[in-house]
Motif scaffolding. Structure first.
Motif, PDB file in Angstrom:
ATOM      1  N   CYS A 369     -36.726  19.414  22.617  1.00 18.24           N
ATOM      2  CA  CYS A 369     -35.433  18.977  24.176  1.00 18.24           C
ATOM      3  C   CYS A 369     -35.744  19.248  25.145  1.00 18.24           C
ATOM      4  O   CYS A 369     -35.122  18.821  26.443  1.00 18.24           O
ATOM      5  N   MET A 372     -36.205  17.027  28.044  1.00 16.29           N
ATOM      6  CA  MET A 372     -35.572  15.665  28.464  1.00 16.29           C
ATOM      7  C   MET A 372     -35.284  15.483  29.803  1.00 16.29           C
ATOM      8  O   MET A 372     -35.594  14.308  30.320  1.00 16.29           O
ATOM      9  N   GLU A 427     -32.175  16.508  20.298  1.00 16.21           N
ATOM     10  CA  GLU A 427     -31.191  15.673  21.735  1.00 16.21           C
ATOM     11  C   GLU A 427     -30.002  14.673  21.633  1.00 16.21           C
ATOM     12  O   GLU A 427     -29.959  14.172  23.184  1.00 16.21           O
TER      13      GLU A 427
END
Length: 538
Positions: A369, A372, A427
């Protein structure tokens, strides 16, 4: 002035926020015990019928001293293993109602204490489901209640009730009392986690919310490692549960306001400016910044009522289509995550090794994550979903070859699925929040959250299919197929990286015009997402 702009002035993640997060990590760690602990409390034990007339009968005595008597008394199944539910008594084959259990892995479990075997086998799944029903109910109840009584009060009450439910659990006199304790553990523990998470998020500026949220997920994994260690050292379910429950008394200190403050954001929304001002001055002092502002001008977006929100959502066919896709994603992600997490002991190999590998893989998935902002939302989502799906589907290969030497491959494919679905769990909240406009964001996130809890609720039953032709691989095939389906559906979703947050339904119809050239972290979920702040399986 918006609240996020105000809190940004204190430093997005200063000394005060770091100290606060250390305090909040305890509820996260304790919450991490709640669902995977069933691997140990309800761990599988080999069992056979008690042999009629044999004094001091145990599984060990049968195996070591009475092999010939076993062969005469316990029939065999087609695969050569001994029957677990039938015994020869007085020359006839009968269903038994008394069993002996193998204690080489666990000295005692809920299964062996209450004989949850044979025709009562389904009661194991019911006991696990009770926990998730509690989380579903708390998810529905928490959102309005948390806004009415405050975040801190919810943490304190939930902490107290979670401790009571967990300390009472080892004293269960039957499976029904155990299931009731599990229900309240799910209900109160979920409220505790959500309230703790929201307080943390409301003290942090938008720029650091991905970082802070992902760190909480990693702390959750730390709690799972602690559970693994205790589960390895303590093989009696009552003593294990009691050991896990006693430290849960520590957060009772949160009733003292100096240990855990109320969220200034909530106080401002309730026009309790004097209390909010006192807390924000403490934040400023700890972070070495000046603060001299009048809070009466700070704007907090208030929810507009369920009917108005639904009306806004129903106006847009695009948003309704998008809602269906995201609800499917949340349902399947939670369904598969808990299906894999709760059934580590049913995979081939050693439970403790499988659990350790699973938690390590989960932490690695959460760590994705952090990327991202570089990869974008949609590419990461599709990669982890397709990767998880194909990983689970490939488990059919060792099942087709029926070679016991390939059982490690089955575990490996399950871990690929766990890695991908853990990353998806990390996410999906951010991606969902950015797909919907402010006017419906909290409602959609709450709706998807309930869908996730429903997926978790049915997950305990999936391994009842593990007795078929493909054995242990069949649940993984079901997991993989459902993941691939929602991954294909998600291809229709847009990318949201580098796009300003949608404000209205009209913005959703023209969202391509909201693209910006340079990605700004401060833009990520900088709106009010406090109505739903669950980013993990906790």
């Amino acid at each position: 002035m918006e609240y996020d702009e105000l809190i940004r002035g204190f430093g997005n993640f200063g000394n005060y926020q770091r100290r606060l997060y250390i305090v909040l990590f305890l509820p996260i760690i304790f919450n991490s015990f709640s669902s995977p602990v069933t691997n140990f409390l309800l761990g599988h034990q080999q069992h056979r019928c008690r042999i009629p007339g044999l004094d001091n009968d145990t599984y060990k005595i049968q195996s070591e001293n009475h092999q010939q008597l076993i062969n005469l008394t316990i029939p065999r199944k087609l695969d050569g293993d001994y029957e677990e539910c039938m015994v020869v008594s007085n020359g006839s084959l009968e269903t038994c109602n008394d069993w002996v259990y193998d204690t080489s892995m666990f000295q005692s479990t809920v299964n062996s204490q209450f004989n949850l075997v044979c025709d009562k086998k389904l009661m194991r799944s019911h006991a696990v489901m009770a926990y998730f029903i509690g989380t579903v109910v708390s998810t529905i109840v928490f959102v309005p209640l948390g806004d009415i009584v405050g975040r801190r009060y919810m943490v304190c009450v939930s902490t107290t009730l979670t401790f009571i439910a967990n300390i009472a659990m080892p004293f269960s006199i039957n499976i029904y009392m155990f299931s009731v304790c599990r229900f309240f553990d799910g209900f109160c523990g979920n409220c505790l986690y959500m309230a703790s998470f929201i307080i943390g998020m409301e003290f942090v500026g938008p720029k650091n919310r991905i970082l802070a949220g992902t760190c909480i997920l990693l702390v959750y994994c730390l709690g799972e490692f602690i559970l693994l260690l205790l589960g390895f050292l303590i093989r009696d379910w009552k003593w294990l549960q009691f050991t896990l429950a006693v430290p849960m008394a520590i957060p009772l200190l949160y009733w003292w306001p100096k240990v855990l403050p109320e969220s200034p954001r909530w106080l401002v929304s309730r026009k309790r400016y004097k209390e909010a001002l006192k807390i924000l001055r403490n934040v400023a002092k700890a972070n070495h910044v000046e603060f001299n502002k009048d809070l009466s001008g700070v704007k907090i977006r208030n929810d507009e009522g369920i009917l108005k929100i639904l009306k806004e959502l129903l106006k847009s066919r695009k948003l309704m289509f998008r809602s269906t896709i995201m609800l499917s994603n949340w349902f399947v992600i939670s369904f598969i995550y808990y299906g894999l997490t709760l059934n580590m002991g049913k995979l081939a190999g050693n439970l403790f090794i499988n659990f350790a590998i699973g938690v390590t893989v989960e932490a690695m998935g959460y760590s994705l994550c952090f990327l991202m902002n570089k990869t974008g939302r949609k590419p990461m989502h599709l990669v982890v979903m397709f990767g998880s799906g194909f990983g689970c589907l490939l488990s059919i290969l060792p099942a087709l070859f029926f070679d016991s030497s390939l059982t490690w491959l089955l575990v490996a494919f399950a871990m690929v699925g766990k890695f991908g679905i853990s990353a998806a769990f990390g996410e999906i909240y951010i991606y969902t929040g950015e797909l919907f406009p402010t006017v419906v964001r909290s409602f959609v996130l709450g709706f998807c959250g309930v869908g996730a809890r429903l997926g978790a609720t049915i997950s305990p039953y999936i391994y009842h299919f593990a007795d078929g032709t493909f054995g242990e691989a069949l649940p993984l095939i079901i997991f993989g197929g459902s993941t691939i389906i929602v991954a294909v559906m998600s291809i229709k979703l847009p990318e949201t990286r580098g796009r300003k947050l949608l404000e209205s339904v009209k913005d959703a119809q023209h969202e391509d015009a909201l693209k910006i050239d340079k990605y700004d972290n401060d833009n990520v979920c900088s709106e009010d997402t406090s109505g739903w702040s669950e980013t993990s399986p906790l």
